[in-house]
Motif scaffolding. Structure first.
Motif, mmCIF file in Angstrom:
data_model
loop_
_atom_site.group_PDB
_atom_site.id
_atom_site.type_symbol
_atom_site.label_atom_id
_atom_site.label_comp_id
_atom_site.label_asym_id
_atom_site.label_seq_id
_atom_site.Cartn_x
_atom_site.Cartn_y
_atom_site.Cartn_z
ATOM 1 N N ASP A 1 -2.889 -72.219 16.845
ATOM 2 C CA ASP A 1 -2.221 -71.049 16.275
ATOM 3 C C ASP A 1 -0.745 -71.259 15.963
ATOM 4 O O ASP A 1 -0.134 -70.436 15.285
ATOM 5 C CB ASP A 1 -2.382 -69.850 17.219
ATOM 6 C CG ASP A 1 -3.825 -69.392 17.308
ATOM 7 O OD1 ASP A 1 -4.248 -68.597 16.454
ATOM 8 O OD2 ASP A 1 -4.533 -69.853 18.221
ATOM 9 N N ASP B 1 1.733 -70.909 17.887
ATOM 10 C CA ASP B 1 2.632 -69.992 18.580
ATOM 11 C C ASP B 1 3.070 -70.603 19.910
ATOM 12 O O ASP B 1 2.477 -71.552 20.417
ATOM 13 C CB ASP B 1 2.019 -68.606 18.779
ATOM 14 C CG ASP B 1 0.594 -68.650 19.297
ATOM 15 O OD1 ASP B 1 0.149 -69.726 19.734
ATOM 16 O OD2 ASP B 1 -0.088 -67.615 19.260
ATOM 17 N N SER C 1 -0.224 -68.468 10.528
ATOM 18 C CA SER C 1 -0.139 -68.057 11.931
ATOM 19 C C SER C 1 1.037 -68.742 12.614
ATOM 20 O O SER C 1 1.552 -69.759 12.158
ATOM 21 C CB SER C 1 -1.442 -68.405 12.648
ATOM 22 O OG SER C 1 -1.395 -68.034 14.005
ATOM 23 N N MET D 1 -4.549 -69.222 7.549
ATOM 24 C CA MET D 1 -5.685 -68.435 8.016
ATOM 25 C C MET D 1 -6.569 -68.006 6.846
ATOM 26 O O MET D 1 -6.094 -67.390 5.893
ATOM 27 C CB MET D 1 -5.190 -67.210 8.782
ATOM 28 C CG MET D 1 -4.271 -67.542 9.949
ATOM 29 S SD MET D 1 -4.996 -68.687 11.154
ATOM 30 C CE MET D 1 -6.296 -67.642 11.845
ATOM 31 N N LYS E 1 -12.259 -66.874 12.635
ATOM 32 C CA LYS E 1 -10.843 -67.282 12.632
ATOM 33 C C LYS E 1 -10.664 -68.664 12.001
ATOM 34 O O LYS E 1 -9.720 -69.396 12.336
ATOM 35 C CB LYS E 1 -10.295 -67.303 14.058
ATOM 36 C CG LYS E 1 -10.338 -65.965 14.767
ATOM 37 C CD LYS E 1 -9.220 -65.060 14.316
ATOM 38 C CE LYS E 1 -9.155 -63.784 15.150
ATOM 39 N NZ LYS E 1 -8.036 -62.922 14.752
ATOM 40 N N ARG F 1 -9.637 -71.699 9.664
ATOM 41 C CA ARG F 1 -8.322 -71.940 9.076
ATOM 42 C C ARG F 1 -8.200 -73.394 8.642
ATOM 43 O O ARG F 1 -9.017 -74.247 9.003
ATOM 44 C CB ARG F 1 -7.246 -71.659 10.116
ATOM 45 C CG ARG F 1 -7.216 -72.714 11.179
ATOM 46 C CD ARG F 1 -6.762 -72.259 12.529
ATOM 47 N NE ARG F 1 -7.435 -71.084 13.049
ATOM 48 C CZ ARG F 1 -6.994 -70.417 14.112
ATOM 49 N NH1 ARG F 1 -5.894 -70.816 14.712
ATOM 50 N NH2 ARG F 1 -7.621 -69.369 14.557
ATOM 51 N N ARG G 1 -5.372 -76.162 9.300
ATOM 52 C CA ARG G 1 -4.156 -76.375 10.079
ATOM 53 C C ARG G 1 -3.298 -77.444 9.394
ATOM 54 O O ARG G 1 -3.666 -78.611 9.351
ATOM 55 C CB ARG G 1 -4.481 -76.799 11.505
ATOM 56 C CG ARG G 1 -3.253 -76.887 12.399
ATOM 57 C CD ARG G 1 -3.603 -77.309 13.812
ATOM 58 N NE ARG G 1 -4.042 -78.689 13.883
ATOM 59 C CZ ARG G 1 -4.331 -79.326 15.014
ATOM 60 N NH1 ARG G 1 -4.247 -78.682 16.164
ATOM 61 N NH2 ARG G 1 -4.733 -80.574 15.005
#
Length: 419
Positions: A208, A210, A342, A352, A385, A387, A389
């Motif tokens: 993610d 984060d 994200s 995403m 979810k 995605r 990356r």
């Protein structure tokens, strides 16, 4: 019942070879059914073959010309740095291909001890212990440290290696909602009855992009008498003013008890992992951590590469400082184009998309346009979810980043991901 007895009697009379063949045929059928379900769900993961060294520009089997690579963990571009390669070659010549043994039998060389001391110094910790990978470091830590008297509190989106490592231990297990400090506090209150309480989190979450709120985690840990463990695999070398990681970035280096990280990403990209923290903990791991006790020593070439990577980082933070601007350039351009990215301020930039098949199709079409990216879907990420990356490296040029964005916009419109 009668039919079952007849079948059992028939099987008992059948030659052993034919029964084994029957079992193998049954296994093949089960496996093919499972593989077909993966294909049908659009989550099949193909492996692309790289025919060059790792770097911002690579050659991929079956793809025409040079390809810009945006999906490696080569954050600092050190995987093919000439000094890193030379250090690996030097160790290979001087110390051989490998030790053919585990550390405590006859597998410890001076270079292993030197690298462990350098890692501890880099992280400003008392000691460090090497493993073949960070997956092994996570597999070794929790079982050796925690007993049935203790508790471990884990972020629900922690890396699979942390989750698997926690499963191996006998401690009471609490899982708190991702980055939810209110839920962590509730779990800490519930866990007060246990001897040790260890909060376990990734520093930067690989899917993610984060970053864990370590200031709040450390505050809660202090309030409730807990220890803090952080996996820094996607932070070591490039987060924080001098690349020490998320604990340096957020000013809590003196409050995080244990750090696990990898040598296989920013620090040269070869292989290897480690735990660094209190000297007594490292001594205990040398006695009890099963991946350490039962796995061969880290190969000398990998040790040399990682050691030189750390030298380069400790000599200058110029490479680290170049990351932020390039990350911002990609994120801002992609968001302006209409994509949802994200995370924040991390070179992991997940585009995403939601649908697994869409992510795979876009990744395939990006390769046709000279951009290497990979679609991620279940079980690597939760269902719904999916995605792509994208990972920014210090050695990507601004032109590389702009070309990647242009390809995403073109392919995104082609597949209806953009208006």
């Amino acid at each position: 019942m009668w039919a079952g007895r007849v079948l059992h009697a028939a099987l008992s009379r059948a030659p052993r070879g034919s029964r084994a063949q029957s079992a193998l045929a049954q296994l093949r059928g089960i496996l093919e059914e499972e593989l077909e379900s993966i294909r049908g769900a659009g989550t099949w993961k193909s492996e692309r073959v790289i025919t060059s060294c790792q770097g911002p520009h690579i050659h991929v089997d079956g793809a025409p010309g040079g390809i810009i690579n945006f999906c490696a963990n080569n954050y600092l571009g050190l995987s093919s740095h000439p000094e890193v390669i030379q250090a690996g070659l030097q160790n290979l010549k001087e110390f051989g291909a490998g030790l053919s043994s585990v550390r405590f039998i006859c597998g410890t060389q001076s270079i292993h001890k030197d690298l462990e001391a350098k890692i501890a110094r880099f992280h400003q910790r008392e000691d460090a212990i090497l493993y073949p990978s960070c997956f092994d470091a996570n597999a070794g830590l929790f079982e050796a440290l925690l007993t049935s008297e203790d508790a471990v509190l884990s972020d629900e989106l922690n890396h699979a290696s942390i989750i698997d490592g926690i499963r191996l231990c006998k401690a009471h297990k609490y899982r708190y909602r991702h980055l939810d400090m209110a839920d962590l506090e509730a779990k800490l209150q519930e866990a007060q009855k246990h001897r040790l309480r260890l909060v376990a989190t990734d520093g930067a979450f690989s899917m993610d992009g984060d970053i864990a709120p370590l200031q709040k985690i450390c505050h809660l840990a202090s309030q409730y008498g807990a220890l803090v463990f952080v996996d820094e695999s996607h932070a070591t070398g490039f987060l924080g003013p001098t690349g020490r990681g998320t604990d340096e970035l957020l000013g809590v280096m003196d409050q995080v008890t244990i750090i696990n990280s990898t040598l296989g990403k920013a620090l040269g990209g070869a292989s290897g992992g480690y735990t660094t923290g209190p000297g007594a903990l490292v001594s205990l791991l040398r006695q009890r951590a099963r991946p350490y006790l039962f796995s061969n020593s880290l190969p000398p070439a990998a040790v040399g590469c990682a050691s030189k990577a750390l030298d380069l980082l400790m000599e200058s933070n110029a490479i680290v400082q170049s990351m932020a601007a390039k990350t911002l350039r990609f994120r801002s351009q992609m968001e302006a184009a209409g994509f949802t990215i994200s995370g924040a301020n991390h070179p992991i930039c997940p585009v995403m998309l939601g649908d697994a098949r869409l992510a795979l199709n876009i990744a395939d079409d990006m390769l046709k346009r000279g951009i290497f990216v990979i679609g991620f879907s279940y079980p690597v990420v939760p269902k719904g979810k999916a995605r792509i990356r994208v990972q920014i490296s210090a050695v990507h040029s601004e032109e590389d980043i702009d070309r990647c964005v242009e390809a995403f916009v073109e392919v995104g419109r082609l597949h209806g991901a953009l208006p």
